[in-house]
Design an enzyme around this catalytic site. Structure first.
Site, PDB file in Angstrom:
ATOM      1  N   LYS A  35       0.833  -1.206   0.000  1.00 49.79           N
ATOM      2  CA  LYS A  35       0.000   0.000   0.000  1.00 49.79           C
ATOM      3  C   LYS A  35       0.866   1.253   0.000  1.00 49.79           C
ATOM      4  O   LYS A  35       1.864   1.331   0.720  1.00 49.79           O
ATOM      5  CB  LYS A  35      -0.918  -0.021   1.221  1.00 49.79           C
ATOM      6  CG  LYS A  35      -1.919   1.142   1.291  1.00 49.79           C
ATOM      7  CD  LYS A  35      -2.813   0.990   2.514  1.00 49.79           C
ATOM      8  CE  LYS A  35      -3.839   2.101   2.622  1.00 49.79           C
ATOM      9  NZ  LYS A  35      -4.732   1.915   3.791  1.00 49.79           N
ATOM     10  N   SER A 110      -9.407   1.930   2.826  1.00 48.90           N
ATOM     11  CA  SER A 110      -8.518   2.656   1.941  1.00 48.90           C
ATOM     12  C   SER A 110      -7.491   1.789   1.211  1.00 48.90           C
ATOM     13  O   SER A 110      -6.833   2.252   0.275  1.00 48.90           O
ATOM     14  CB  SER A 110      -7.798   3.743   2.729  1.00 48.90           C
ATOM     15  OG  SER A 110      -6.999   3.188   3.764  1.00 48.90           O
ATOM     16  N   SER A 134      -9.740  -0.495   6.931  1.00 50.96           N
ATOM     17  CA  SER A 134      -9.210  -0.255   5.587  1.00 50.96           C
ATOM     18  C   SER A 134      -8.562  -1.446   4.911  1.00 50.96           C
ATOM     19  O   SER A 134      -8.264  -1.401   3.724  1.00 50.96           O
ATOM     20  CB  SER A 134      -8.202   0.904   5.625  1.00 50.96           C
ATOM     21  OG  SER A 134      -8.874   2.129   5.795  1.00 50.96           O
TER      22      SER A 134
END
Length: 391
Positions: A35, A110, A134
């Site tokens: 990420k 996210s 997330s």
């Protein structure tokens, strides 16, 4: 399709840049997505924002260093809702990621790109971060496994923070063995995880009439034919938990972003800007009271779990909505998407979303949450639940 061709269509990666790990190790042969809030040395880390489009860290995050030393190969940095402050994945400066099940729908966030990369087989495993859900939210909407360990078991050194009280590095994959293998590599060596192996007892929590509940109800019924399944009431968590988690995380996020925000306010996406502004408006009294609620909720959880080992909850109350319905309404959808997951950030216990449910043909996860430091038992039990669901 090649990796780059898939990425053009689904926007899983912000930056594709291969970094090879050691030639030998337990993760040898496994490809990882990371990420884009987690540092990879020499590869830009944008956090999905124009503000950091040229930022290149000179060191690896501790979790990335562990992956590389264990033989894993990083293929690049995966897409994220800007600064990991959002649950839809749509507010990113590098193209909205597309849900592999239906490319007109959101991925959730996210850790949006991490879920997409895993679902499409672009990588074997992806690292994400989970502050309010997330990792588990995009796992639920994209039909993969998303694991949030006990808070503090995996280092967040070298990770752009949002909330120091809740930020947790998590793992996404298509099969539980790779989740377990990766977790055993990246967890901190000085953390003692409880070695438990007995027949578990389950309790359902927040299983209602929403889409997510309808999507996992059959699986819960199947589990009840193998194990004892009851129902638990967590009044403090149920009525005050969402408020407390949001106050704490928003205030801490605003504290980190304040100097950046003062210089680059207009560069932030509108929903992210509003989240920071909300955080800046929180009083010290509310922040302190939110921690009091957290303490109360933890006591309640410990008492309730004396008769049970794991909670079963729909990961998300809804399946993936259409992108066109979400853009411009991110905050509204965020509040719905995180409503179940964030409760287990408040508590800090291990929680995993399993891809065993469906509603109207769209995936929805079953969230299994355990006691603190019983992560390995949670992963073993999750493997059994997946087997039961597929039977």
């Amino acid at each position: 399709m090649s990796l780059r061709e898939l990425n053009e269509k689904y926007r899983a990666f912000i930056t594709i840049s291969e970094v090879r790990g050691e030639p030998e190790g337990p993760l040898n042969g496994l490809k990882f997505g990371v990420k884009d809030v987690i540092f990879v040395k020499g590869v830009r880390t944008t956090a999905g924002s124009r503000i950091l489009e040229e930022f290149v860290p000179d060191r690896n995050a501790r979790v990335v260093e562990k992956v590389l030393k264990a033989g894993g190969t990083v293929l690049g940095k995966t897409n994220t809702h800007e600064f990991a402050i959002g649950a839809t994945g749509t507010s990113t400066a590098y193209g909205i990621p597309r849900n592999p099940v239906d490319e007109e729908r959101i991925t959730g966030g996210s850790s949006s790109g991490s879920a997409v990369a895993v679902a499409l087989g672009m990588v074997d495993v992806a690292l994400g971060t989970d502050t309010g859900g997330s990792v588990r939210i995009p796992a639920s909407l994209c039909g993969v496994i998303g694991f949030k360990p006990t808070y503090g078991v995996v280092s967040t050194e070298g990770v752009i923070p949002f909330s120091w009280s809740f930020d947790t590095v998590g793992i996404l994959a298509r099969d539980i063995d790779k989740v377990r293998l990766t977790f055993e590599v990246v967890k901190e060596e000085d953390v003692e995880l409880k070695p438990i192996n007995r027949k578990p007892k389950f309790a359902v929590f927040r299983l209602g009439d929403d889409e997510g509940s309808k999507g996992v109800r059959k699986v819960v019924d199947k589990i009840s034919s193998y194990y004892d399944v009851g129902e638990v009431k967590l009044e403090v968590l149920d009525t005050k938990g969402n408020w407390a988690r949001r106050v704490i995380s928003s205030a801490e996020g605003a504290a980190f972003h304040k100097p950046i925000y003062e210089r680059f306010r207009d560069y932030y996406f509108l929903d992210v800007r509003r989240a920071i502004e909300y955080g800046l408006s929180i009083s010290a009294v509310d922040y302190i009271n939110a921690f009091r609620v957290r303490k109360e909720a933890l006591r309640e959880f410990v008492r309730a779990m004396k008769g049970y080992d794991f909670l079963l909850t729909p990961t998300t109350k809804i399946t993936a909505p259409l992108i066109k319905d979400v853009v411009g309404r991110e905050q509204e959808f965020r509040e719905v998407l995180i409503s179940n997951t964030e409760l287990f950030n408040l508590l800090g216990n291990p929680s995993i979303s399993l891809p065993v449910g469906k509603y109207n043909g769209l995936p929805v996860g079953l969230m299994v949450s355990g006691r603190h430091y019983e992560d390995l038992w949670l992963l073993r039990v999750s493997e059994e639940i997946i087997r039961i669901a597929s039977g």
